[in-house]
Design a protein around this motif. Structure first.
Motif, PDB file in Angstrom:
ATOM      1  N   SER A  81       0.820  -1.201   0.000  1.00  0.00           N
ATOM      2  CA  SER A  81       0.000   0.000   0.000  1.00  0.00           C
ATOM      3  C   SER A  81       0.858   1.257   0.000  1.00  0.00           C
ATOM      4  O   SER A  81       0.456   2.296  -0.530  1.00  0.00           O
ATOM      5  CB  SER A  81      -0.933   0.000   1.216  1.00  0.00           C
ATOM      6  N   LYS A 135     -12.535  -2.846   4.137  1.00  0.00           N
ATOM      7  CA  LYS A 135     -11.310  -3.063   4.896  1.00  0.00           C
ATOM      8  C   LYS A 135     -10.194  -3.586   3.995  1.00  0.00           C
ATOM      9  O   LYS A 135      -9.030  -3.167   4.103  1.00  0.00           O
ATOM     10  CB  LYS A 135     -11.575  -4.045   6.045  1.00  0.00           C
ATOM     11  N   GLU A 136     -10.540  -4.516   3.098  1.00  0.00           N
ATOM     12  CA  GLU A 136      -9.537  -5.054   2.171  1.00  0.00           C
ATOM     13  C   GLU A 136      -9.057  -3.984   1.205  1.00  0.00           C
ATOM     14  O   GLU A 136      -7.855  -3.885   0.906  1.00  0.00           O
ATOM     15  CB  GLU A 136     -10.132  -6.234   1.396  1.00  0.00           C
ATOM     16  N   SER A 169      -6.635  -1.768   2.954  1.00  0.00           N
ATOM     17  CA  SER A 169      -5.352  -2.438   3.170  1.00  0.00           C
ATOM     18  C   SER A 169      -4.506  -2.458   1.905  1.00  0.00           C
ATOM     19  O   SER A 169      -3.292  -2.260   1.948  1.00  0.00           O
ATOM     20  CB  SER A 169      -5.593  -3.868   3.655  1.00  0.00           C
TER      21      SER A 169
END
Length: 427
Positions: A6, A98-99, A102
């Motif tokens: 990320s 959330k993924e 991330s």
């Protein structure tokens, strides 16, 4: 490294933000699935700019970067699709907020159902609007979800001054980060393994598609999802078609087989060309042409240093070919002087440019007005094509521009003709 972190995508967005006009919003959309027939789609690939900025590989997503208070302060929001339970039975679980956070590093992730309300609110504080519009052959091609977004902002479009995002993306994507170079190295390594496997397997009478299948098999065995581009596997006179992708011919005894192919490793491309003898031995004439091509390549790579323009580089490679063409008795020095300078004689036997930028796209974003600089990755691919003899030969390596000497990222893939013959005849 299996994939980019990320942190890479956060840095990519920061580089883009630094180029924006004050009070600007950026809207960039993912690709959409393309129907193949009634209930099938073509394999999906994310738009390159969207992937570069977010790492998100799902369709129907939208990234919005927008002003946050001061002129140099920006916020960002990522909109993702929300599937119903029935579609999940067929397509599996969609990416969750959330993924997505991330993967991308975007902390504000929302569902597409909120995009209309949020987008109109965001644009109230903007004067400029950048759209991320993929380009093809110089023409704009709008993904369908971008058309939908344009409908949403329609009432505000007359107030906003629109700019094309492509020039800004070109400025940042021309230069590869160390993580990107590692991805390209991995793609090249797998491509080299596939080439060696083909050298050990090729026999006269094999179909071109059988040779292509050997490459594909090696890619799949190493976790590569797809070729970086449609592979060219061109035997004999098929090599005189620069973008030959039919791969339906026969690899005949005595032919040369031109290969132009590359693995796609986690969205980063390799692009390698080699030309090999089907019967595992170059004829005297084939060897003379091959050696000439190899000499031009070796000299051309040395020219790939900071400061040279691609147009200047291509002219210098053309001059190298003139010397070799004369040695090969394709024409004489006197013929060169008689020929038009606008269309030099060497172009009769060399039909394309020598280099292009590489990265997420095999022909990656590049500004030809910018001279070569450290951090750029480009191909070097001289070729010779003789219609009268039915021969086409192309060699291609992938080169990293550094502050000093250019670095051949594909140096471990066999290219010496003696080494190629040894490998082919050992199997």
């Amino acid at each position: 490294m299996a994939e980019l972190s990320s942190g890479f995508f956060i840095k990519s967005r920061f580089k883009l933000k630094e180029l924006l006009l004050p009070a600007s919003a950026v809207i960039i959309s993912s690709n959409r699935l393309m129907p193949r027939n009634g209930d099938q789609h073509h394999p999906f690939r994310q738009s390159s700019d969207m992937y570069y900025l977010t790492g998100i590989r799902e369709e129907a997503c939208t990234l919005v970067i927008y002003p946050d208070g001061g002129s140099n302060s920006y916020s960002e929001v990522l909109f993702i699709p929300q599937r119903d339970k029935r579609s999940m039975l067929y397509d599996g679980n969609p990416i969750t907020p959330k993924e997505a956070e991330s993967i991308s590093g975007v902390k504000n992730v929302r569902y597409n159902a909120e995009i209309k309300r949020d987008l109109l609110e965001i644009l109230e504080n903007c004067r400029y609007l950048y759209f991320g519009t993929p380009e093809s052959d110089g023409r704009s091609v709008f993904p369908s979800n971008e058309l939908e977004i344009r409908k949403i902002i329609g009432p505000q479009s007359s107030r906003l001054q629109e700019h094309d995002l492509a020039p800004l993306m070109t400025r940042i994507r021309m230069y590869k980060e160390p993580e990107e170079i590692e991805m390209i190295r991995k793609a090249i390594s797998i491509t080299g393994d596939a080439f060696i496997r083909l050298l050990q397997s090729l026999n006269p009478g094999m179909m071109e598609y059988e040779a292509a299948a050997i490459l594909t098999c090696e890619f799949l065995s190493q976790g590569v999802r797809e070729h970086a581009f449609d592979p060219i596997v061109a035997s004999g006179t098929n090599a005189l078609i620069l973008h030959y992708i039919e791969n339906r011919g026969v690899c005949n005894d005595g032919d040369l087989l031109l290969l132009d192919f590359g693995a796609d490793w986690e969205y980063y491309a390799a692009d390698i060309s080699r030309t090999i003898p089907v019967n595992r031995r170059f004829s005297r004439r084939q060897r003379a042409l091959y050696d000439a091509n190899l000499r031009v390549m070796q000299k051309a790579i040395k020219l790939m240093k900071p400061g040279i323009l691609l147009s200047e580089f291509n002219r210098e490679v053309g001059a190298l070919w003139e010397e070799e063409h004369v040695k090969l008795k394709l024409y004489e020095v006197a013929d060169i002087k008689k020929h038009s300078k606008k269309f030099p004689l060497w172009q009769e036997y060399y039909w394309h440019g020598t280099s292009h930028s590489m990265g997420i796209d095999v022909h990656d974003r590049f500004d030809p007005a910018v001279p070569l600089k450290p951090g750029m990755v480009l191909s070097c691919e001289p070729g010779i094509y003789i219609r009268e003899e039915g021969i086409g030969i192309r060699l291609e390596n992938d080169i990293l521009i550094t502050e000093n000497e250019p670095l051949n990222l594909s140096e471990n893939i066999p290219i010496d003709p003696d080494a190629i013959e040894v490998i082919m005849n050992k199997s």
